[in-house]
Design an enzyme around this catalytic site. Sequence first.
Site, PDB file in Angstrom:
ATOM      1  N   ASP A 188       0.838  -1.210   0.000  1.00  0.00           N
ATOM      2  CA  ASP A 188       0.000   0.000   0.000  1.00  0.00           C
ATOM      3  C   ASP A 188       0.872   1.259   0.000  1.00  0.00           C
ATOM      4  OD1 ASP A 188      -2.214   1.590   0.054  1.00  0.00           O
ATOM      5  OD2 ASP A 188      -2.815   1.077   2.095  1.00  0.00           O
TER       6      ASP A 188
ATOM      7  N   GLN B  19      -9.893   6.583   9.757  1.00  0.00           N
ATOM      8  CA  GLN B  19     -10.185   7.086   8.427  1.00  0.00           C
ATOM      9  C   GLN B  19      -9.696   8.517   8.275  1.00  0.00           C
ATOM     10  OE1 GLN B  19     -14.269   6.623   7.301  1.00  0.00           O
ATOM     11  NE2 GLN B  19     -13.670   4.823   6.160  1.00  0.00           N
TER      12      GLN B  19
ATOM     13  N   ASP C 289      -6.658   9.367   8.024  1.00  0.00           N
ATOM     14  CA  ASP C 289      -5.231   9.397   8.379  1.00  0.00           C
ATOM     15  C   ASP C 289      -4.405   8.586   7.391  1.00  0.00           C
ATOM     16  OD1 ASP C 289      -5.611  10.875  10.746  1.00  0.00           O
ATOM     17  OD2 ASP C 289      -6.195   9.058  11.807  1.00  0.00           O
ATOM     18  N   SER C 290      -5.063   7.845   6.554  1.00  0.00           N
ATOM     19  CA  SER C 290      -4.351   6.951   5.640  1.00  0.00           C
ATOM     20  C   SER C 290      -3.236   7.661   4.877  1.00  0.00           C
ATOM     21  CB  SER C 290      -5.326   6.342   4.634  1.00  0.00           C
ATOM     22  OG  SER C 290      -6.015   5.287   5.224  1.00  0.00           O
TER      23      SER C 290
HETATM   24  C1  4AZ Z   1      -9.044   4.024   7.123  1.00  0.00           C
HETATM   25  O1  4AZ Z   1     -10.178   3.667   6.847  1.00  0.00           O
HETATM   26  C2  4AZ Z   1      -8.378   3.396   8.257  1.00  0.00           C
HETATM   27  N1  4AZ Z   1      -7.170   1.790  12.726  1.00  0.00           N
HETATM   28  C3  4AZ Z   1      -7.090   3.787   8.571  1.00  0.00           C
HETATM   29  C4  4AZ Z   1      -6.469   3.204   9.651  1.00  0.00           C
HETATM   30  C5  4AZ Z   1      -7.109   2.246  10.374  1.00  0.00           C
HETATM   31  C6  4AZ Z   1      -8.384   1.837  10.057  1.00  0.00           C
HETATM   32  C7  4AZ Z   1      -9.017   2.424   8.977  1.00  0.00           C
HETATM   33  C8  4AZ Z   1      -6.415   1.651  11.541  1.00  0.00           C
HETATM   34  O2  4AZ Z   1      -8.465   4.886   6.474  1.00  0.00           O
END
Ligand code: 4AZ
Length: 280
Positions: A136, A230, A232-233
Amino acid sequence: MRRPLSRRLSTAAALVAAAVVTPLAAPVPAAADGVVIGGSPVQVSDSPWAVALASRDRFGGTRAGQFCGGAVVSPTTVLTAAHCLSLEVLGAPLETVEDLHIIAGRNDLRAAGGREVAVRSVWVNEEYDSFTNAGDLAILTLDKPLPKDHVIPMAPVGDRAYEAGTRAQVYGWGDTTGQGDYARSLRAAKVQVLADTACEAAYPGNADGTYLRSVMLCAGEVEGGRDACQGDSGGPLVARGRLIGLVSWGSGCGQAGSPGVYTRISELLARMAPTAAKGS
Ligand code: 4AZ
């Protein structure tokens, strides 16, 4: 002037391409929003390598179009998550998003300040598997260089920063409650690097996903409470002053027994040129 994105392969990207390959297992992709759960506000001036990935065209202007995070690894290079650039997240093909940019040096997304820099080209790991979430990673090349002090070194293979028990921080403008309460200002949550076995136990290959220690990194708190979410990705996980991961996926946010899963940076470096692998 807006320019269409391209997927031209940069040298670094080519090296990475050769590298991040393969792995593969099966998780639940992280969403397009990001949230730091259990975090607290930080000054972006203290963590200038944490940038927002944004498109007002796709996500509206309320929060300057922020939809993912990124980490500055050279003045013109930002790492983010491949899934941030997917059709599912963007709601349109990447090639049609003409205003993709990063926001650096701005605490409050609703204020001015810092700088917005257009993304000149995008490399998405061809090996990224949207079902497994393995690989990723995407590399953004910026139109104009950021100041050198924005750059964070990447932790090479074997760096102690990857050891279980190491204190780390994850940064983002994502949802802070899991209820869609997106942060206005940059936040960070203190987590720790967890043993690979913790994520292997949590994500053995069921519907929630499959953890692959070769390409992923496990972090969070055993009791939950502090995590990425969500929005923070693609954002940075930092330990000992070095970049060790990018927010990638997990089951929920901040739940006990469901740690956060990150793209493992050393995997990337190991496959790059020796000079890069030394973190220079
Ligand atoms: C997301 O949906 C997501 N707890 C990012 C990180 C995590 C879960 C979901 C980890 O972007």
